[in-house]
Design an enzyme around this catalytic site. Structure first.
Site, PDB file in Angstrom:
ATOM      1  N   GLU A 209       0.732  -1.193  -0.016  1.00  0.00           N
ATOM      2  CA  GLU A 209       0.016  -0.062  -0.084  1.00  0.00           C
ATOM      3  C   GLU A 209       0.906   1.297  -0.049  1.00  0.00           C
ATOM      4  OE1 GLU A 209      -3.357   0.204  -0.042  1.00  0.00           O
ATOM      5  OE2 GLU A 209      -3.636  -1.918   0.081  1.00  0.00           O
ATOM      6  N   CYS A 243      -2.282   9.408   2.730  1.00  0.00           N
ATOM      7  CA  CYS A 243      -1.956   8.883   1.349  1.00  0.00           C
ATOM      8  C   CYS A 243      -2.745   9.142   0.115  1.00  0.00           C
ATOM      9  CB  CYS A 243      -1.780   7.388   1.471  1.00  0.00           C
ATOM     10  SG  CYS A 243      -3.159   6.588   2.147  1.00  0.00           S
TER      11      CYS A 243
HETATM   12  P1  NAD Z   1       8.140   4.755   5.175  1.00  0.00           P
HETATM   13  O1  NAD Z   1       8.033   3.833   4.046  1.00  0.00           O
HETATM   14  O2  NAD Z   1       9.192   5.638   5.503  1.00  0.00           O
HETATM   15  O3  NAD Z   1       7.529   3.873   6.432  1.00  0.00           O
HETATM   16  C1  NAD Z   1       6.828   2.599   6.336  1.00  0.00           C
HETATM   17  C2  NAD Z   1       7.401   1.489   7.546  1.00  0.00           C
HETATM   18  O4  NAD Z   1       8.409   0.843   6.673  1.00  0.00           O
HETATM   19  C3  NAD Z   1       7.657   1.860   8.711  1.00  0.00           C
HETATM   20  O5  NAD Z   1       7.179   0.857   9.687  1.00  0.00           O
HETATM   21  C4  NAD Z   1       9.160   1.985   8.721  1.00  0.00           C
HETATM   22  O6  NAD Z   1       9.643   1.602  10.115  1.00  0.00           O
HETATM   23  C5  NAD Z   1       9.613   0.938   7.918  1.00  0.00           C
HETATM   24  N1  NAD Z   1      10.875   1.039   7.319  1.00  0.00           N
HETATM   25  C6  NAD Z   1      11.414   2.273   6.636  1.00  0.00           C
HETATM   26  N2  NAD Z   1      12.440   2.159   6.065  1.00  0.00           N
HETATM   27  C7  NAD Z   1      12.786   0.844   6.125  1.00  0.00           C
HETATM   28  C8  NAD Z   1      13.785   0.029   5.449  1.00  0.00           C
HETATM   29  N3  NAD Z   1      14.807   0.596   4.655  1.00  0.00           N
HETATM   30  N4  NAD Z   1      13.428  -1.419   5.463  1.00  0.00           N
HETATM   31  C9  NAD Z   1      12.444  -1.864   6.106  1.00  0.00           C
HETATM   32  N5  NAD Z   1      11.406  -1.138   6.551  1.00  0.00           N
HETATM   33  C10 NAD Z   1      11.622   0.079   6.633  1.00  0.00           C
HETATM   34  O7  NAD Z   1       6.448   5.235   5.037  1.00  0.00           O
HETATM   35  P2  NAD Z   1       5.895   6.437   6.038  1.00  0.00           P
HETATM   36  O8  NAD Z   1       6.663   7.725   6.046  1.00  0.00           O
HETATM   37  O9  NAD Z   1       5.619   5.833   7.243  1.00  0.00           O
HETATM   38  O10 NAD Z   1       4.532   6.643   5.339  1.00  0.00           O
HETATM   39  C11 NAD Z   1       4.521   7.682   4.332  1.00  0.00           C
HETATM   40  C12 NAD Z   1       4.393   7.050   3.085  1.00  0.00           C
HETATM   41  O11 NAD Z   1       3.469   6.068   3.018  1.00  0.00           O
HETATM   42  C13 NAD Z   1       3.750   8.095   2.055  1.00  0.00           C
HETATM   43  O12 NAD Z   1       4.581   7.693   0.658  1.00  0.00           O
HETATM   44  C14 NAD Z   1       2.335   7.552   1.866  1.00  0.00           C
HETATM   45  O13 NAD Z   1       1.672   8.069   0.398  1.00  0.00           O
HETATM   46  C15 NAD Z   1       2.277   6.307   2.061  1.00  0.00           C
HETATM   47  N6  NAD Z   1       1.136   5.604   2.599  1.00  0.00           N
HETATM   48  C16 NAD Z   1       0.408   4.693   1.872  1.00  0.00           C
HETATM   49  C17 NAD Z   1      -0.804   4.283   2.267  1.00  0.00           C
HETATM   50  C18 NAD Z   1      -1.773   3.528   1.553  1.00  0.00           C
HETATM   51  O14 NAD Z   1      -2.754   3.004   2.217  1.00  0.00           O
HETATM   52  N7  NAD Z   1      -1.480   3.329   0.348  1.00  0.00           N
HETATM   53  C19 NAD Z   1      -1.247   4.930   3.454  1.00  0.00           C
HETATM   54  C20 NAD Z   1      -0.615   5.606   4.364  1.00  0.00           C
HETATM   55  C21 NAD Z   1       0.563   6.079   3.730  1.00  0.00           C
END
Ligand code: NAD
Length: 456
Positions: A209, A243
């Site tokens: 997602e 998002c």
């Molecule tokens: P992010 O990708 O930075 O983090 C998401 C998760 O991944 C966190 O739990 C984090 O700890 C983990 N993570 C981060 N880097 C990692 C790595 N290198 N290896 C493994 N795990 C890692 O995203 P965010 O800042 O929490 O959220 C914002 C983004 O999420 C935006 O782009 C938004 O559009 C998207 N989003 C999508 C939805 C959806 O339903 N499609 C919903 C909310 C947010």
């Protein structure tokens, strides 16, 4: 316990088959709801501490949706877990064919920070409803919400069944070393790529997602006042950190001025400085994001707002006008309360500009003319969206929620959430009293003739 030990423990428990009983699943979902209800005050306090989210917005966008999904699963799980008869085929007369839904096994849910309860718990409870064990790794950025979920869940459930692991990159990487039966990830596109690659090593199926820049078309003939109200609400909810927030507006030239005026009026009346705003307007998650957004606000193009308050970590609802597709504000997903407005005079050209970019997670169309509405819906590929509304498609669990292309793969909410964590096992069930000789050796011309006649 280390990640490997935890995964092994969950796999062992899954192999006892306890989670496969629909009555067990329903019981666990009810327990989860009771635990959340009993801890609502703590959940509200934690999210307020993390980024100033009010009780109203927390209930509206997080808890109410979680409760609604639980109630739906409690009602539907027994039916959705039942085997389903499907029509047979000529080659197998007599026989019965059916589909047996079965849980995938031991699953990992990785949450994003922007709706910390919703985006962690709805995938997790969908996995439980489908009969899986779950390791939940919430985002570490809102530290209090992560901690409170860990406390509530880890005290309420056995770690062999449902467990929260707190942490960031290091802990998630350690978890991903293990072979899960499903990984469900919500977050950014770059991290989505990493998750997909890590899961691929074990051939683990994923739901991703992700995000993207979701456009909103505003066409002449639509109800401008309603459009402005709904766009502003959707954009400034959670301070734009949604998002599927309308990332930018593509407005038809002849209604540009009335739309800007209506949006400005909407902001001035509903988001006027004062106590209500102070109590309800969400903060930007951290300084890094605040500075990223602040740098994107070109003062020469600010139509309204644009105030960055570093003390309260907030940015006032901001409208930008005279923006073009090459501006920095149009590069990446904004994820903040900044709304660029781009005017167009040729709908085909505007659609073309959207299609030059990655497929967005959402798209909204404000219009009256059904022909042009259908044109946009047919020609632009996106995850999901709404006509004459924004965001609200997410609140109908009968609409699968997910992206396409760079905005993600797979979907959830309602039955789609159950399907995301279920394998549909196909069974052909045959009696032994009858044997059609056609397929067996020795092959003979008369047999081929008959087969040809049957499957012509
Ligand atoms: P992010 O990708 O930075 O983090 C998401 C998760 O991944 C966190 O739990 C984090 O700890 C983990 N993570 C981060 N880097 C990692 C790595 N290198 N290896 C493994 N795990 C890692 O995203 P965010 O800042 O929490 O959220 C914002 C983004 O999420 C935006 O782009 C938004 O559009 C998207 N989003 C999508 C939805 C959806 O339903 N499609 C919903 C909310 C947010």
């Amino acid at each position: 316990m280390d990640a490997k030990g935890l995964v092994e423990k969950q796999r062992e428990y899954f192999n006892t088959n306890a989670t496969k009983d629909p009555a067990f699943r329903v019981g666990q979902l009810k327990k989860l709801k009771a635990l959340l209800k009993a801890n609502e005050a703590r959940l509200n306090a934690a999210i307020y501490e993390d980024f100033g989210k009010s009780e109203f917005e927390t209930y509206l966008t997080e808890l109410s949706q979680i409760y609604h999904e639980i109630d739906m699963f409690v009602k539907k799980v027994p039916r959705w877990s039942r085997r389903k008869r499907v029509p047979g085929s000529l080659a197998n007369v007599p026989s019965r064919s059916y589909i047996l839904p079965e849980p995938l096994g031991t699953t990992l849910v990785i949450g994003a920070w922007n709706y910390p309860y919703n985006l962690s718990l709805i995938p997790a409870l969908s996995a439980l409803a489908a009969g899986n064990t779950v390791i939940l790794k919430p985002s570490e950025l809102p530290a209090r919400t992560s901690q409170i979920m860990a406390e509530i869940i880890n005290q309420g459930f056995s770690d062999a069944y449902f467990h929260v692991v707190e942490g960031g990159v290091e802990e998630t990487t350690e978890l991903l070393e293990n072979a899960f039966d499903k990984v469900f990830f919500t977050g950014s596109i770059p991290v989505g790529r990493i998750i997909y690659q890590k899961a691929a090593r074990h051939l683990t199926p994923v739901t991703l997602e992700l995000g993207g820049k979701s456009p909103t078309f505003v066409l002449s003939g639509c109800d401008i006042r309603v459009a402005a109200r709904r766009i502003a609400w959707a954009k400034f909810l959670n301070a734009g950190q949604t998002c599927i927030a309308p990332d930018y507006v593509l407005v038809e030239k002849e209604v540009e001025a009335p739309l800007l005026a209506a949006l400005k009026e909407e902001i001035q009346t509903r988001y006027a400085p004062g106590e209500t705003l102070r109590e309800n307007y969400v903060q930007i998650i951290n300084e890094r994001n605040l500075e990223r957004l602040a740098a994107l606000i070109d003062p020469a193009k600010v139509h309204h707002g644009g105030e960055v308050d570093r003390d309260t970590r907030t940015i006032s609802p901001t409208l930008m006008n005279g923006v073009n597709f090459e501006d920095p504000v149009m590069e990446d997903e904004l994820f903040g309360p900044v709304l660029p407005v781009i005017a167009f005079s040729d709908l085909d050209e505007a659609i073309g500009k959207v299609k030059e970019r990655s497929k967005p997670l959402a798209c909204y169309v404000y219009a009256k003319d059904r022909v042009r509405i259908r044109k946009i819906l047919r020609e632009v590929s996106f995850g999901g969206g709404a006509v004459n509304d924004s965001l609200m498609h997410l609140s109908n669990p009968n609409l699968p929620f997910g992206g396409v292309g760079a905005s993600g793969m797979g979907n959830y909410h309602g039955k789609a959430g159950f399907r995301a964590f279920t394998h549909y096992k196909s069974i052909l069930d045959k009696p032994t009293f009858f044997e059609a000789p056609l397929k067996y050796w020795p092959y003979a011309p008369w047999k081929l003739k008959l087969i040809r006649r049957m499957f012509n």
